[in-house]
Scaffold this motif. Structure first.
Motif, PDB file in Angstrom:
ATOM      1  N   ILE A  81      68.555  30.468  74.294  1.00 46.16           N
ATOM      2  CA  ILE A  81      67.435  29.467  73.998  1.00 46.16           C
ATOM      3  C   ILE A  81      67.244  29.031  72.497  1.00 46.16           C
ATOM      4  O   ILE A  81      67.975  29.825  71.549  1.00 46.16           O
ATOM      5  CB  ILE A  81      66.335  30.591  74.202  1.00 46.16           C
ATOM      6  N   PRO A  82      67.044  27.912  72.368  1.00 45.18           N
ATOM      7  CA  PRO A  82      67.085  27.166  70.898  1.00 45.18           C
ATOM      8  C   PRO A  82      66.099  27.595  70.119  1.00 45.18           C
ATOM      9  O   PRO A  82      65.223  28.520  70.354  1.00 45.18           O
ATOM     10  CB  PRO A  82      66.505  25.725  71.499  1.00 45.18           C
ATOM     11  N   ALA A  83      66.563  27.627  68.901  1.00 49.63           N
ATOM     12  CA  ALA A  83      66.163  28.558  67.589  1.00 49.63           C
ATOM     13  C   ALA A  83      64.558  28.036  67.427  1.00 49.63           C
ATOM     14  O   ALA A  83      64.847  26.678  67.653  1.00 49.63           O
ATOM     15  CB  ALA A  83      66.990  28.886  66.652  1.00 49.63           C
ATOM     16  N   ARG A  84      63.782  28.618  66.771  1.00 52.29           N
ATOM     17  CA  ARG A  84      62.331  28.032  66.089  1.00 52.29           C
ATOM     18  C   ARG A  84      62.919  27.779  64.610  1.00 52.29           C
ATOM     19  O   ARG A  84      63.213  28.626  64.085  1.00 52.29           O
ATOM     20  CB  ARG A  84      61.328  29.008  66.224  1.00 52.29           C
ATOM     21  N   ASN A  85      63.301  26.379  64.506  1.00 46.67           N
ATOM     22  CA  ASN A  85      63.194  26.141  63.099  1.00 46.67           C
ATOM     23  C   ASN A  85      61.900  26.074  62.263  1.00 46.67           C
ATOM     24  O   ASN A  85      61.189  25.038  62.410  1.00 46.67           O
ATOM     25  CB  ASN A  85      64.212  24.968  62.833  1.00 46.67           C
ATOM     26  N   LEU A  86      61.544  27.034  61.498  1.00 46.24           N
ATOM     27  CA  LEU A  86      60.257  27.053  60.865  1.00 46.24           C
ATOM     28  C   LEU A  86      60.384  26.033  59.612  1.00 46.24           C
ATOM     29  O   LEU A  86      61.479  26.091  58.853  1.00 46.24           O
ATOM     30  CB  LEU A  86      59.959  28.557  60.226  1.00 46.24           C
ATOM     31  N   SER A  87      59.170  25.319  59.252  1.00 48.52           N
ATOM     32  CA  SER A  87      59.188  24.604  57.987  1.00 48.52           C
ATOM     33  C   SER A  87      58.651  25.549  57.043  1.00 48.52           C
ATOM     34  O   SER A  87      58.439  26.759  57.157  1.00 48.52           O
ATOM     35  CB  SER A  87      57.932  23.572  58.277  1.00 48.52           C
ATOM     36  N   LEU A  88      58.758  24.998  55.836  1.00 46.95           N
ATOM     37  CA  LEU A  88      58.198  25.888  54.578  1.00 46.95           C
ATOM     38  C   LEU A  88      56.734  26.440  54.883  1.00 46.95           C
ATOM     39  O   LEU A  88      56.524  27.641  54.687  1.00 46.95           O
ATOM     40  CB  LEU A  88      58.272  24.923  53.171  1.00 46.95           C
ATOM     41  N   GLU A  89      55.869  25.507  55.261  1.00 46.95           N
ATOM     42  CA  GLU A  89      54.643  26.066  55.689  1.00 46.95           C
ATOM     43  C   GLU A  89      54.574  27.139  56.605  1.00 46.95           C
ATOM     44  O   GLU A  89      53.816  27.984  56.297  1.00 46.95           O
ATOM     45  CB  GLU A  89      53.584  24.837  55.752  1.00 46.95           C
ATOM     46  N   GLN A  90      55.241  26.934  57.644  1.00 41.15           N
ATOM     47  CA  GLN A  90      55.252  27.818  58.741  1.00 41.15           C
ATOM     48  C   GLN A  90      55.743  29.213  58.398  1.00 41.15           C
ATOM     49  O   GLN A  90      55.510  30.260  58.665  1.00 41.15           O
ATOM     50  CB  GLN A  90      55.952  27.136  59.863  1.00 41.15           C
ATOM     51  N   SER A  91      56.830  29.023  57.590  1.00 41.20           N
ATOM     52  CA  SER A  91      57.503  30.326  56.709  1.00 41.20           C
ATOM     53  C   SER A  91      56.427  30.963  56.232  1.00 41.20           C
ATOM     54  O   SER A  91      56.397  32.373  56.184  1.00 41.20           O
ATOM     55  CB  SER A  91      58.684  30.106  56.227  1.00 41.20           C
ATOM     56  N   LEU A  92      55.826  30.497  55.376  1.00 45.39           N
ATOM     57  CA  LEU A  92      54.796  31.110  54.616  1.00 45.39           C
ATOM     58  C   LEU A  92      53.694  31.642  55.435  1.00 45.39           C
ATOM     59  O   LEU A  92      53.226  32.806  55.100  1.00 45.39           O
ATOM     60  CB  LEU A  92      54.124  30.114  53.391  1.00 45.39           C
ATOM     61  N   GLU A  93      53.035  30.887  56.268  1.00 42.75           N
ATOM     62  CA  GLU A  93      52.310  31.530  57.147  1.00 42.75           C
ATOM     63  C   GLU A  93      52.714  32.885  58.178  1.00 42.75           C
ATOM     64  O   GLU A  93      51.870  33.786  58.391  1.00 42.75           O
ATOM     65  CB  GLU A  93      51.813  30.362  58.272  1.00 42.75           C
ATOM     66  N   PHE A  94      54.106  32.901  58.497  1.00 45.23           N
ATOM     67  CA  PHE A  94      54.530  33.888  59.081  1.00 45.23           C
ATOM     68  C   PHE A  94      54.729  35.114  58.450  1.00 45.23           C
ATOM     69  O   PHE A  94      54.677  36.161  58.879  1.00 45.23           O
ATOM     70  CB  PHE A  94      56.035  33.628  59.776  1.00 45.23           C
ATOM     71  N   CYS A  95      55.006  35.021  56.935  1.00 43.19           N
ATOM     72  CA  CYS A  95      55.186  36.226  56.360  1.00 43.19           C
ATOM     73  C   CYS A  95      53.914  37.252  56.153  1.00 43.19           C
ATOM     74  O   CYS A  95      52.692  36.922  56.312  1.00 43.19           O
ATOM     75  CB  CYS A  95      55.222  35.927  54.644  1.00 43.19           C
ATOM     76  N   ARG A  96      54.326  38.583  56.240  1.00 38.90           N
ATOM     77  CA  ARG A  96      53.537  39.671  56.113  1.00 38.90           C
ATOM     78  C   ARG A  96      53.411  40.183  54.625  1.00 38.90           C
ATOM     79  O   ARG A  96      54.165  39.722  53.915  1.00 38.90           O
ATOM     80  CB  ARG A  96      53.857  40.835  56.753  1.00 38.90           C
ATOM     81  N   GLU A  97      52.785  41.177  54.285  1.00 31.29           N
ATOM     82  CA  GLU A  97      52.767  41.429  52.831  1.00 31.29           C
ATOM     83  C   GLU A  97      54.181  41.909  52.177  1.00 31.29           C
ATOM     84  O   GLU A  97      54.201  42.053  50.991  1.00 31.29           O
ATOM     85  CB  GLU A  97      51.669  42.807  52.752  1.00 31.29           C
ATOM     86  N   ASP A  98      54.798  42.761  53.263  1.00 31.78           N
ATOM     87  CA  ASP A  98      56.159  43.194  52.676  1.00 31.78           C
ATOM     88  C   ASP A  98      57.374  42.198  52.731  1.00 31.78           C
ATOM     89  O   ASP A  98      58.517  42.116  52.559  1.00 31.78           O
ATOM     90  CB  ASP A  98      56.743  44.366  53.178  1.00 31.78           C
ATOM     91  N   GLU A  99      57.030  40.750  52.928  1.00 28.05           N
ATOM     92  CA  GLU A  99      57.960  39.735  53.233  1.00 28.05           C
ATOM     93  C   GLU A  99      57.761  38.736  52.187  1.00 28.05           C
ATOM     94  O   GLU A  99      56.591  38.604  51.668  1.00 28.05           O
ATOM     95  CB  GLU A  99      57.754  39.412  54.574  1.00 28.05           C
ATOM     96  N   CYS A 100      58.950  37.831  52.168  1.00 28.88           N
ATOM     97  CA  CYS A 100      58.731  36.593  51.066  1.00 28.88           C
ATOM     98  C   CYS A 100      59.701  35.600  51.749  1.00 28.88           C
ATOM     99  O   CYS A 100      60.144  35.985  52.744  1.00 28.88           O
ATOM    100  CB  CYS A 100      58.818  37.107  49.840  1.00 28.88           C
ATOM    101  N   VAL A 101      59.648  34.325  51.081  1.00 32.52           N
ATOM    102  CA  VAL A 101      60.183  33.330  51.551  1.00 32.52           C
ATOM    103  C   VAL A 101      61.415  32.891  50.452  1.00 32.52           C
ATOM    104  O   VAL A 101      61.019  32.780  49.159  1.00 32.52           O
ATOM    105  CB  VAL A 101      59.463  32.027  51.998  1.00 32.52           C
ATOM    106  N   GLU A 102      62.639  32.976  50.853  1.00 28.65           N
ATOM    107  CA  GLU A 102      63.760  32.482  50.044  1.00 28.65           C
ATOM    108  C   GLU A 102      63.689  30.875  50.278  1.00 28.65           C
ATOM    109  O   GLU A 102      63.955  30.219  51.237  1.00 28.65           O
ATOM    110  CB  GLU A 102      64.933  32.997  50.432  1.00 28.65           C
ATOM    111  N   VAL A 103      63.583  29.924  49.019  1.00 31.50           N
ATOM    112  CA  VAL A 103      63.682  28.646  49.136  1.00 31.50           C
ATOM    113  C   VAL A 103      64.986  28.037  48.371  1.00 31.50           C
ATOM    114  O   VAL A 103      64.806  28.436  47.138  1.00 31.50           O
ATOM    115  CB  VAL A 103      62.293  27.941  48.568  1.00 31.50           C
TER     116      VAL A 103
END
Length: 635
Positions: free
Chosen positions: A585-607
């Motif tokens: 199944i094709p992967a979901r390529n998340l944008s920066l905004e979508q990645s920030l929305e996906f995060c929980r409190e114990d997660e972060c985004v590497e940019v």
């Protein structure tokens, strides 16, 4: 001594909700005023000239307030007896609520506003925000109903909705009914046409050009006034830069005159004063800044020669300095932690900026021109808390830094709380949703879980409904992705800051867990094929991964550690992955905004300049397990 007028100048701001046509209208005014010449004028190849930034063109939104000047010498100017025409300084402001600081700065430069409202969508949350600011400043308003030629336009109903909005806001502003006597212009900015006569729904205005709009601006927006006895006062409202001149301060002259080479008093924000020299003076003509020898009251100018000048400061007379009040904006509502990249893949991109000093210098630079942003220290020396109006404004900053070559670790967006009467209060947003009727139940269920309260619902009789909610800003973090899924991409959601309310309690926004890589390596097709039944993947085969990196979304609520690098045992009978590649199944390529929305409190985004990855704050699985056990024991 009585005040005098500058009849040859009008200063006006174009304000509206996002995508209601502000920038398109300014473009049309520039075209009809003869701002373009040569090939551009013949071919009409220039579109949205005011949205000059790469991100503005990509996202189709205005991020920074910009000014231009239209030299109008049409019939209305001649009837008023103004020789040489009128210079209309136009401020094109953002329509998104996250960039409200830009709107407030724009309003500080003008004497009136053109309120643009879509003939189909009507007034939306940002319309309320900008109109409230204009009425608080007691500015005259011209209502421009735009896009009257839309097939689904409802001009009369939208006009009534605007009157209702005025009534609502005038109660708050304690103003009289004189503010309701505003002129109405009906326009199609895309066609470059306007009329004072209301057309039928879906039809073009009867005028062939924007002359009715120009006439209304000259009749309604007052000319700048000044006291000839008051010395120089020029308010710094924005900043820009030039490769040749360095920092430019954009100023509105309130009184007096300013000359190139003149010595002036620089009234700083800390209360001190310093004598400086104006090395260059520029006035705006259409889209260009041209050198000038002097400027007077009402002019919007750019000056060079003061490298450290900031927004809100005043340039005054050396012998009689009278500083103007500093510009104030609404408090920030959302914060996120921005720090250096601490992942195992940090520094892989050649030329990337990875040190804490470079990150801090860039954040300090952003503070100079962004009055609605704040940067606070944290417990870590390589990370800072950045506060702003909303998720989009902060995500735009991170995206700009990424494109400049920075590598960052960005934390989950959080709300900025304040204590009122001994109780914790959190920011609250007014959310307006337009969606097909069949999604009503799903939308109300999603927002109920996020502590949303419906205030109003209306049906326009077209199969679409409009709902107004009051929702804690915390509940809107990550909302957009879930909303688009529930409405199958058909819904439209807009929100604007409403105020502060007591803490709403716990909100669980994401019902799914994360698939977390338990080792470092390269993602394989074989492993991903076996894992795709557990959830959706965020990356493609052959992508480099590390322990603690989030590789997908788990279909269940708990996190799951997975081995995404597992390889198939090879035999001499068949090749590895050949039969599963077609079924992946094709992967979901998340944008920066979508990645920030996906995060929980114990997660972060590497940019990084080349990639955006979601990861756990604590990468080591054993350390995360111990931390979770300690937290459970405390509870």
């Amino acid at each position: 001594m009585p005040l005098k007028n500058r009849d040859d100048i009008r200063n006006v701001a174009i304000v509206a909700h996002v995508d209601h046509g502000k920038t398109t209208l300014v473009d049309a005014m520039l075209w009809q005023a003869g701002a373009f010449t040569g090939h551009d004028a013949e071919s009409h190849t220039v579109e949205r000239v005011m949205d000059s930034g790469d991100l503005e063109r990509e996202k189709g939104i205005t991020i920074l307030a910009k000014n231009t000047a239209v030299h109008y010498n049409g019939p209305a100017a001649q009837e008023l007896g103004i020789d040489g025409g009128v210079t209309i300084n136009i401020i094109d402001t953002p329509g998104h609520a996250d960039f409200g600081g830009e709107v407030e700065r724009g309003l500080s430069m003008v004497d009136g506003v053109v309120l643009l409202v879509d003939a189909s969508e009507g007034p939306l949350p940002q319309t309320r925000f900008v109109l409230r600011k204009a009425l608080a400043a007691r500015m005259p308003v011209i209502l421009c109903i735009n896009k009257v030629d839309r097939p689904d336009s409802r001009i009369e109903a939208v006009t009534e909705e605007v009157y209702e909005l005025f009534m609502d806001l005038l109660d708050d502003a304690d103003q009289n009914s004189a503010a309701l006597e505003f002129p109405i212009v009906y326009a199609s900015a895309k066609s470059g046409r306007a009329s004072l006569t209301r057309p039928s729904d879906g039809e073009q205005p009867d005028s062939r050009d924007l002359e009715p709009l120009f006439r209304t601006i000259l009749d309604t927006i007052p000319a700048p006034t000044y006291d000839p006895e008051v010395p120089l006062q020029a308010h710094v409202t924005n900043l820009d830069s030039s490769l040749f001149l360095g920092r430019l301060a954009l100023c509105r002259i309130r009184s007096g005159t300013i000359n190139k080479g003149q010595q002036v008093a620089w009234c700083r924000s800390d209360g001190s004063m310093q004598k400086v020299k104006i090395t260059e003076l520029l006035l705006t003509e259409a889209l260009e800044r041209v050198p000038a020898t002097s400027a007077g009251p009402g002019d919007i100018i750019a000056i060079a020669g003061i490298p450290e000048i900031t927004i809100g400061e005043t340039l005054a007379d050396v012998d009689d300095p009278r500083p103007l009040p500093l510009i104030t904006v609404d408090e920030p509502a959302i914060s996120m932690t921005i720090g250096t990249n601490t992942s195992p893949l940090a520094g892989r991109v050649k030329g990337s900026k990875v040190t804490a000093r470079l990150v801090k210098d860039r954040l300090d630079k952003e503070l100079i021109g962004n009055v609605s942003l704040r940067v606070l220290p944290t417990e870590r020396p390589d990370a800072w808390e950045v506060q702003g109006r909303g998720e989009l404004a902060l995500a735009i900053l991170v995206e700009q830094m990424r494109r400049e070559g920075f590598e960052l670790t960005v934390g989950k967006p959080q709300v900025v709380t304040k204590e009122i009467d001994g109780k914790i209060h959190e920011p609250v947003e007014r959310l307006t949703i337009d969606a097909p009727e069949e999604h009503l139940g799903a939308i109300t269920q999603v927002l109920a879980a996020r502590k949303g309260r419906m205030e109003q619902m209306s049906n326009h009789g077209t199969g679409w409904i409009r709902m107004d909610f009051i929702v804690p800003a915390r509940g809107l973090i990550g909302f957009r992705t879930e909303f688009m899924t529930e409405t199958r991409g058909t819904g439209i959601a807009n929100h604007v800051f409403e105020g502060y309310s007591p803490w709403f309690g716990e909100i669980r926004t994401r019902q799914t867990g994360s698939l977390v890589s338990d080792r470092t390596g390269v993602a394989t097709t074989y492993a991903m094929f076996n894992l795709q039944e557990r959830g959706s993947m965020f990356l493609e085969p052959t992508t480099e991964v590390y322990e603690g990196m989030i590789v997908g979304e788990n279909s269940r609520a708990d996190d799951m550690d997975v081995n995404i690098t597992k390889e198939r045992k090879l035999t001499n009978v068949r090749s590895a992955g050949a039969d599963v590649l077609e079924r992946l199944i094709p992967a979901r390529n998340l944008s920066l905004e979508q990645s920030l929305e996906f995060c929980r409190e114990d997660e972060c985004v590497e940019v990084t300049p080349e990639a955006v990855r979601i990861r756990k704050v604590v990468l080591d699985h054993n350390l995360r397990a111990r931390s979770a056990a300690r937290a459970k024991n405390r509870d």
